[in-house]
Design an enzyme around this catalytic site. Sequence first.
Site, PDB file in Angstrom:
ATOM      1  N   ASP A  36      36.371  43.793  53.479  1.00 58.92           N
ATOM      2  CA  ASP A  36      37.391  44.788  53.127  1.00 58.92           C
ATOM      3  C   ASP A  36      38.719  44.486  53.822  1.00 58.92           C
ATOM      4  O   ASP A  36      38.733  43.924  54.920  1.00 58.92           O
ATOM      5  CB  ASP A  36      36.886  46.189  53.520  1.00 58.92           C
ATOM      6  N   LEU A  70      21.040  27.529  53.013  1.00 60.49           N
ATOM      7  CA  LEU A  70      21.547  28.902  53.164  1.00 60.49           C
ATOM      8  C   LEU A  70      21.444  29.553  51.791  1.00 60.49           C
ATOM      9  O   LEU A  70      21.731  28.907  50.783  1.00 60.49           O
ATOM     10  CB  LEU A  70      23.023  28.877  53.590  1.00 60.49           C
ATOM     11  N   HIS A 127      43.536  38.954  47.895  1.00 58.99           N
ATOM     12  CA  HIS A 127      42.244  38.566  47.326  1.00 58.99           C
ATOM     13  C   HIS A 127      42.080  37.049  47.346  1.00 58.99           C
ATOM     14  O   HIS A 127      41.005  36.530  47.634  1.00 58.99           O
ATOM     15  CB  HIS A 127      42.105  39.099  45.893  1.00 58.99           C
TER      16      HIS A 127
HETATM   17  C1  IPE Z   1      33.976  48.132  49.470  1.00 58.58           C
HETATM   18  O1  IPE Z   1      35.362  48.149  49.677  1.00 58.58           O
HETATM   19  C2  IPE Z   1      33.627  47.184  48.389  1.00 58.58           C
HETATM   20  C3  IPE Z   1      33.975  45.791  48.619  1.00 58.58           C
HETATM   21  C4  IPE Z   1      34.474  45.244  49.674  1.00 58.58           C
HETATM   22  C5  IPE Z   1      33.703  44.941  47.527  1.00 58.58           C
HETATM   23  P1  IPE Z   1      36.270  49.300  49.075  1.00 58.58           P
HETATM   24  O2  IPE Z   1      37.626  49.050  49.573  1.00 58.58           O
HETATM   25  O3  IPE Z   1      36.090  49.405  47.619  1.00 58.58           O
HETATM   26  O4  IPE Z   1      35.634  50.604  49.759  1.00 58.58           O
HETATM   27  P2  IPE Z   1      36.201  52.084  49.889  1.00 58.58           P
HETATM   28  O5  IPE Z   1      36.626  52.522  48.523  1.00 58.58           O
HETATM   29  O6  IPE Z   1      37.356  52.034  50.827  1.00 58.58           O
HETATM   30  O7  IPE Z   1      35.064  52.877  50.441  1.00 58.58           O
HETATM   31  C1  IPE Z   2      38.313  44.279  49.483  1.00 54.86           C
HETATM   32  O1  IPE Z   2      39.647  44.506  49.775  1.00 54.86           O
HETATM   33  C2  IPE Z   2      38.136  43.556  48.190  1.00 54.86           C
HETATM   34  C3  IPE Z   2      37.605  44.380  47.102  1.00 54.86           C
HETATM   35  C4  IPE Z   2      37.200  45.602  47.190  1.00 54.86           C
HETATM   36  C5  IPE Z   2      37.511  43.745  45.805  1.00 54.86           C
HETATM   37  P1  IPE Z   2      40.435  45.749  49.216  1.00 54.86           P
HETATM   38  O2  IPE Z   2      41.025  45.380  47.924  1.00 54.86           O
HETATM   39  O3  IPE Z   2      39.565  46.955  49.201  1.00 54.86           O
HETATM   40  O4  IPE Z   2      41.556  45.897  50.316  1.00 54.86           O
HETATM   41  P2  IPE Z   2      42.143  47.227  50.924  1.00 54.86           P
HETATM   42  O5  IPE Z   2      40.988  48.072  51.389  1.00 54.86           O
HETATM   43  O6  IPE Z   2      42.905  47.897  49.819  1.00 54.86           O
HETATM   44  O7  IPE Z   2      43.013  46.780  52.038  1.00 54.86           O
HETATM   45 MG    MG Z   3      39.195  48.427  50.547  1.00 53.49          MG
END
Ligand code: IPE
Ligand code: IPE
Ligand code: MG
Length: 249
Positions: A24, A135, A41
């Site tokens: 995240d 792995l 990303h």
């Molecule tokens: C969780 O991250 C899912 C992934 C990293 C793929 P999110 O950014 O979607 O989670 P929330 O919405 O903050 O809980």
């Molecule tokens: C995690 O990063 C990747 C996915 C959920 C696909 P985020 O896109 O949730 O990044 P933040 O939480 O907005 O910083």
């Molecule tokens: Mg996020």
Amino acid sequence: MFESSTREIPAPRKVPRHIAIIMDGNGRWAKQRMLPRVAGHRKGVEAVRTTVRACIERGVEFLTLFAFSSENWRRPAEEVSILMQLFLRALEQEVAKLDENGIRFKVIGDTARFEPRIRELIAAGEALTAQNARLTLTVAATYGGRWDIAQAAHKLIAANPEAAQTFAPEALERFLSMAYAPEPDLFIRTGGEQRISNFLLWQLAYAEFYFTDMLWPDFDAAALETAIASYRQRERRFGRTSEQVEASD
Ligand code: IPE
Ligand code: IPE
Ligand code: MG
């Protein structure tokens, strides 16, 4: 293969056998640099490569990465589309490299929701790498822990309607999407949030949790090392007393 922590006590190990990560913070990483979210990303894909390498070096056997949750479909259509493109490109470009490095590739999730091309690439990648043993890299995509438990229950009842009478945890575990792997020993979430966000709800029953404010694109071998060092400090009791754990070591 599924080794259930509620049925048997896993053998203690210095290096976690299975690490599961919620990657995240990509969006915030980009925002801090006044870049579009897609830049975060993209950089996140690089952090995946680094982490896979670091896990192999450490002797980790299973790495499971949360890439796209059931709830991420709620994001703006443009971001969903960009994420799908990135996933498609990663499948096209990385799977052969995974194979060369002896990595078994798996995807868990409600993949019927993906476009056909992505589904084909997943199937081909899984077939190509099925015999690799260095792995096991599992990507959780369009995955939700509740979806997983529900689909397992559905399969269990279809296979054995009488199972509905007892509904034993062991019976259900065989049908969970990660039935090929032991449960995660170490759960890592980057990005500062301290929640599961519908990741491996069943499988994380006795995982050790590690949260870091570091944003996923910044995650590297040193960060993994810090997480493993924290894991090593934990006493995994699995319901027993500390005295029992010491006597068993
Ligand atoms: C969780 O991250 C899912 C992934 C990293 C793929 P999110 O950014 O979607 O989670 P929330 O919405 O903050 O809980
Ligand atoms: C995690 O990063 C990747 C996915 C959920 C696909 P985020 O896109 O949730 O990044 P933040 O939480 O907005 O910083
Ligand atoms: Mg996020």
